[in-house]
Design a protein around this motif. Structure first.
Motif, PDB file in Angstrom:
ATOM      1  N   CYS A  80      -0.490  21.134 -10.922  1.00 50.13           N
ATOM      2  CA  CYS A  80      -1.151  20.097 -10.149  1.00 50.13           C
ATOM      3  C   CYS A  80      -2.600  20.017 -10.633  1.00 50.13           C
ATOM      4  O   CYS A  80      -3.300  21.027 -10.658  1.00 50.13           O
ATOM      5  CB  CYS A  80      -1.100  20.434  -8.661  1.00 50.13           C
ATOM      6  SG  CYS A  80      -2.050  19.295  -7.635  1.00 50.13           S
ATOM      7  N   LEU A  98       5.576  12.459 -15.218  1.00 49.33           N
ATOM      8  CA  LEU A  98       4.782  12.735 -14.016  1.00 49.33           C
ATOM      9  C   LEU A  98       3.331  12.326 -14.226  1.00 49.33           C
ATOM     10  O   LEU A  98       2.688  11.778 -13.320  1.00 49.33           O
ATOM     11  CB  LEU A  98       4.850  14.220 -13.651  1.00 49.33           C
ATOM     12  CG  LEU A  98       6.162  14.726 -13.092  1.00 49.33           C
ATOM     13  CD1 LEU A  98       6.063  16.227 -12.803  1.00 49.33           C
ATOM     14  CD2 LEU A  98       6.563  13.974 -11.842  1.00 49.33           C
ATOM     15  N   ASP A 103       1.442  11.700 -10.652  1.00 51.95           N
ATOM     16  CA  ASP A 103       2.050  12.528  -9.597  1.00 51.95           C
ATOM     17  C   ASP A 103       2.184  11.782  -8.271  1.00 51.95           C
ATOM     18  O   ASP A 103       2.256  12.390  -7.210  1.00 51.95           O
ATOM     19  CB  ASP A 103       1.255  13.821  -9.371  1.00 51.95           C
ATOM     20  CG  ASP A 103       1.266  14.739 -10.579  1.00 51.95           C
ATOM     21  OD1 ASP A 103       2.105  14.548 -11.470  1.00 51.95           O
ATOM     22  OD2 ASP A 103       0.441  15.670 -10.611  1.00 51.95           O
ATOM     23  N   ASN A 104       2.256  10.461  -8.323  1.00 49.16           N
ATOM     24  CA  ASN A 104       2.327   9.640  -7.124  1.00 49.16           C
ATOM     25  C   ASN A 104       3.785   9.481  -6.695  1.00 49.16           C
ATOM     26  O   ASN A 104       4.563   8.780  -7.346  1.00 49.16           O
ATOM     27  CB  ASN A 104       1.679   8.279  -7.403  1.00 49.16           C
ATOM     28  CG  ASN A 104       1.589   7.406  -6.181  1.00 49.16           C
ATOM     29  OD1 ASN A 104       2.470   7.399  -5.345  1.00 49.16           O
ATOM     30  ND2 ASN A 104       0.492   6.661  -6.093  1.00 49.16           N
ATOM     31  N   THR A 105       4.151  10.122  -5.582  1.00 48.95           N
ATOM     32  CA  THR A 105       5.543  10.081  -5.127  1.00 48.95           C
ATOM     33  C   THR A 105       5.965   8.682  -4.677  1.00 48.95           C
ATOM     34  O   THR A 105       7.140   8.332  -4.776  1.00 48.95           O
ATOM     35  CB  THR A 105       5.790  11.098  -3.988  1.00 48.95           C
ATOM     36  OG1 THR A 105       4.879  10.844  -2.925  1.00 48.95           O
ATOM     37  CG2 THR A 105       5.619  12.522  -4.490  1.00 48.95           C
ATOM     38  N   ASP A 106       5.021   7.875  -4.163  1.00 47.94           N
ATOM     39  CA  ASP A 106       5.356   6.500  -3.772  1.00 47.94           C
ATOM     40  C   ASP A 106       5.827   5.696  -4.982  1.00 47.94           C
ATOM     41  O   ASP A 106       6.797   4.936  -4.887  1.00 47.94           O
ATOM     42  CB  ASP A 106       4.152   5.797  -3.128  1.00 47.94           C
ATOM     43  CG  ASP A 106       3.787   6.395  -1.780  1.00 47.94           C
ATOM     44  OD1 ASP A 106       4.679   6.963  -1.116  1.00 47.94           O
ATOM     45  OD2 ASP A 106       2.604   6.290  -1.395  1.00 47.94           O
ATOM     46  N   LEU A 108       7.172   6.948  -7.682  1.00 47.51           N
ATOM     47  CA  LEU A 108       8.471   7.487  -8.085  1.00 47.51           C
ATOM     48  C   LEU A 108       9.601   6.947  -7.199  1.00 47.51           C
ATOM     49  O   LEU A 108      10.670   6.592  -7.702  1.00 47.51           O
ATOM     50  CB  LEU A 108       8.445   9.019  -8.042  1.00 47.51           C
ATOM     51  CG  LEU A 108       7.571   9.680  -9.104  1.00 47.51           C
ATOM     52  CD1 LEU A 108       7.419  11.164  -8.813  1.00 47.51           C
ATOM     53  CD2 LEU A 108       8.138   9.455 -10.482  1.00 47.51           C
ATOM     54  N   VAL A 109       9.364   6.835  -5.896  1.00 49.86           N
ATOM     55  CA  VAL A 109      10.374   6.283  -4.990  1.00 49.86           C
ATOM     56  C   VAL A 109      10.642   4.823  -5.344  1.00 49.86           C
ATOM     57  O   VAL A 109      11.797   4.379  -5.378  1.00 49.86           O
ATOM     58  CB  VAL A 109       9.928   6.438  -3.509  1.00 49.86           C
ATOM     59  CG1 VAL A 109      10.805   5.625  -2.578  1.00 49.86           C
ATOM     60  CG2 VAL A 109       9.933   7.904  -3.109  1.00 49.86           C
TER      61      VAL A 109
END
Length: 117
Positions: A80, A98, A103-106, A108-109
């Motif tokens: 990280c 990534l 590293d933005n999970t939004d 990725l979703v």
């Protein structure tokens, strides 16, 4: 006589002849960049059975200047950038992916949703 790295049993490297340090450049780089030893990096790799923590493909640490000996993708330490915590060992492709989404999970979703549509 060349001085051995203090982690010689793990890395097998000598320290540079004009160096005042006890670590070889490989061990020093891993310690400074990720806050772990080469032994800890290798333990993570073994815990993951030599596979990427994301895609589960076989990976291998190797020097990018040399030919990949086994046809495996190159292994990299993933961490990280905010907390500096090491998350695991990834293949180069997953690590770059990534990084590209920061590293933005939004994101990725939304990418998953896009692929499913």
């Amino acid at each position: 006589m060349a001085k051995q790295c203090k982690y010689y049993d793990v890395c097998g490297n000598n320290v540079g002849s004009n160096s005042r340090h006890l670590e070889c450049s490989k061990c020093s780089t891993i310690r400074k960049r990720y806050g772990i030893t080469l032994e800890e990096r290798n333990s993570l790799y073994e815990e993951q059975n030599g596979c990427c923590a994301i895609c589960d493909r076989q990976i291998q640490f190797y020097n990018t200047l040399k030919e990949n000996p086994n046809g495996f993708e190159r292994a990299v330490v993933d961490h990280c950038h905010t907390s500096k915590e090491v998350r695991g060992i990834l293949c180069h492709s997953c690590n770059v992916s990534l990084g590209l989404v920061q590293d933005n999970t939004d994101i990725l979703v939304r990418m998953i949703s896009y692929l499913k549509d």
